[in-house]
Design a protein around this motif. Structure first.
Motif, PDB file in Angstrom:
ATOM      1  N   VAL A  43      21.042 -29.492 -24.621  1.00 50.57           N
ATOM      2  CA  VAL A  43      20.314 -29.416 -25.889  1.00 50.57           C
ATOM      3  C   VAL A  43      18.828 -29.409 -25.567  1.00 50.57           C
ATOM      4  O   VAL A  43      18.334 -30.245 -24.807  1.00 50.57           O
ATOM      5  CB  VAL A  43      20.666 -30.613 -26.803  1.00 50.57           C
ATOM      6  CG1 VAL A  43      19.821 -30.594 -28.055  1.00 50.57           C
ATOM      7  CG2 VAL A  43      22.139 -30.577 -27.159  1.00 50.57           C
ATOM      8  N   PHE A  44      18.103 -28.439 -26.136  1.00 49.58           N
ATOM      9  CA  PHE A  44      16.681 -28.275 -25.856  1.00 49.58           C
ATOM     10  C   PHE A  44      15.873 -28.611 -27.106  1.00 49.58           C
ATOM     11  O   PHE A  44      16.232 -28.223 -28.215  1.00 49.58           O
ATOM     12  CB  PHE A  44      16.399 -26.844 -25.404  1.00 49.58           C
ATOM     13  CG  PHE A  44      17.243 -26.428 -24.229  1.00 49.58           C
ATOM     14  CD1 PHE A  44      16.941 -26.862 -22.951  1.00 49.58           C
ATOM     15  CD2 PHE A  44      18.369 -25.636 -24.414  1.00 49.58           C
ATOM     16  CE1 PHE A  44      17.732 -26.505 -21.879  1.00 49.58           C
ATOM     17  CE2 PHE A  44      19.169 -25.260 -23.348  1.00 49.58           C
ATOM     18  CZ  PHE A  44      18.846 -25.703 -22.070  1.00 49.58           C
ATOM     19  N   ILE A  45      14.771 -29.334 -26.902  1.00 55.42           N
ATOM     20  CA  ILE A  45      13.899 -29.736 -28.000  1.00 55.42           C
ATOM     21  C   ILE A  45      12.526 -29.149 -27.726  1.00 55.42           C
ATOM     22  O   ILE A  45      11.980 -29.295 -26.631  1.00 55.42           O
ATOM     23  CB  ILE A  45      13.804 -31.280 -28.086  1.00 55.42           C
ATOM     24  CG1 ILE A  45      15.200 -31.889 -28.171  1.00 55.42           C
ATOM     25  CG2 ILE A  45      12.962 -31.698 -29.274  1.00 55.42           C
ATOM     26  CD1 ILE A  45      15.241 -33.377 -27.911  1.00 55.42           C
ATOM     27  N   ARG A  46      11.953 -28.490 -28.755  1.00 57.66           N
ATOM     28  CA  ARG A  46      10.610 -27.927 -28.590  1.00 57.66           C
ATOM     29  C   ARG A  46       9.863 -27.941 -29.913  1.00 57.66           C
ATOM     30  O   ARG A  46      10.474 -28.055 -30.981  1.00 57.66           O
ATOM     31  CB  ARG A  46      10.677 -26.504 -28.027  1.00 57.66           C
ATOM     32  CG  ARG A  46      11.405 -25.514 -28.894  1.00 57.66           C
ATOM     33  CD  ARG A  46      11.534 -24.152 -28.193  1.00 57.66           C
ATOM     34  NE  ARG A  46      12.492 -23.317 -28.881  1.00 57.66           N
ATOM     35  CZ  ARG A  46      12.197 -22.499 -29.880  1.00 57.66           C
ATOM     36  NH1 ARG A  46      10.959 -22.406 -30.308  1.00 57.66           N
ATOM     37  NH2 ARG A  46      13.129 -21.773 -30.450  1.00 57.66           N
ATOM     38  N   LEU A  47       8.531 -27.854 -29.821  1.00 53.80           N
ATOM     39  CA  LEU A  47       7.677 -27.782 -30.999  1.00 53.80           C
ATOM     40  C   LEU A  47       7.300 -26.339 -31.256  1.00 53.80           C
ATOM     41  O   LEU A  47       6.996 -25.598 -30.322  1.00 53.80           O
ATOM     42  CB  LEU A  47       6.396 -28.609 -30.790  1.00 53.80           C
ATOM     43  CG  LEU A  47       6.539 -30.113 -30.878  1.00 53.80           C
ATOM     44  CD1 LEU A  47       5.258 -30.773 -30.421  1.00 53.80           C
ATOM     45  CD2 LEU A  47       6.863 -30.540 -32.280  1.00 53.80           C
TER      46      LEU A  47
END
Length: 184
Positions: free
Chosen positions: A45-49
């Motif tokens: 799972v990837f989290i980015r702004l």
């Protein structure tokens, strides 16, 4: 099993709140405080702004990864709600046999429950993290910015007064959670 190529959830960041993403660690700062959380356990799972929003996504997702994306997004939403509004749990002190007195010991970060069921020794409940506990009359109010710390503290207080070896219909003495939600 059918796999979806791309799953993404978008969380809009409100004004007055800043979100920092460093790999799998997310830090949310707002008017009520700061909450940090490490999501390294959520593999794949990837989290980015992106454009004032937090994007939580995964690729070639099976059922487990789809659920993980939703869970991580829900945690980040709870973090944003915590730093903007905060969380509050209310507990009620109930006794019919022996009058219970509750004292918050800020020095040791514990709640002391005295004279529960006529016991001579205090029952102790731990205050987790940066949570404030207030006792007013027969109510205990637990407030903080991290929903997990607030919930753990309230559960710790409730569990400290657990009655065993007695009929619960007769001995209802204890401290019970009766309301939980946003502090606003």
């Amino acid at each position: 099993m059918v796999k979806t190529l791309h799953i993404a959830e978008k969380i809009v960041v409100p004004e007055g709140v800043t979100v920092e993403v460093e790999g799998s660690k997310v830090t949310v700062k707002g008017p009520k405080g700061t909450v940090s959380r490490d999501f390294s356990h959520a593999r794949g799972v990837f989290i980015r702004l992106e454009d004032g929003a937090v994007i939580v996504e995964t690729y070639v997702a099976d059922r487990e990864r789809k659920a993980l994306v939703g869970s991580v997004a829900a945690h980040i939403r709870n973090m944003i709600t915590g730093v903007t509004k905060g969380y509050r749990y209310k507990l009620k002190i109930i006794f019919s046999h022996f009058p219970i007195s509750v004292v918050v010991d800020e020095k040791n970060r514990v709640v002391r429950i005295r004279n529960f069921m006529g016991e001579k020794s205090d029952r102790i409940a731990k205050i987790h993290g940066n949570v404030k506990v207030k006792v007013s009359g027969e109510d205990i109010v637990v407030e903080g910015v991290d929903i997990e710390e607030v919930g753990l503290t309230a559960a710790s207080i409730e569990r400290a007064t657990r009655v065993t070896d007695r009929d619960r219909r007769v001995f209802m003495d204890g401290i019970y959670i009766y309301e939980k939600g946003e502090a606003s």
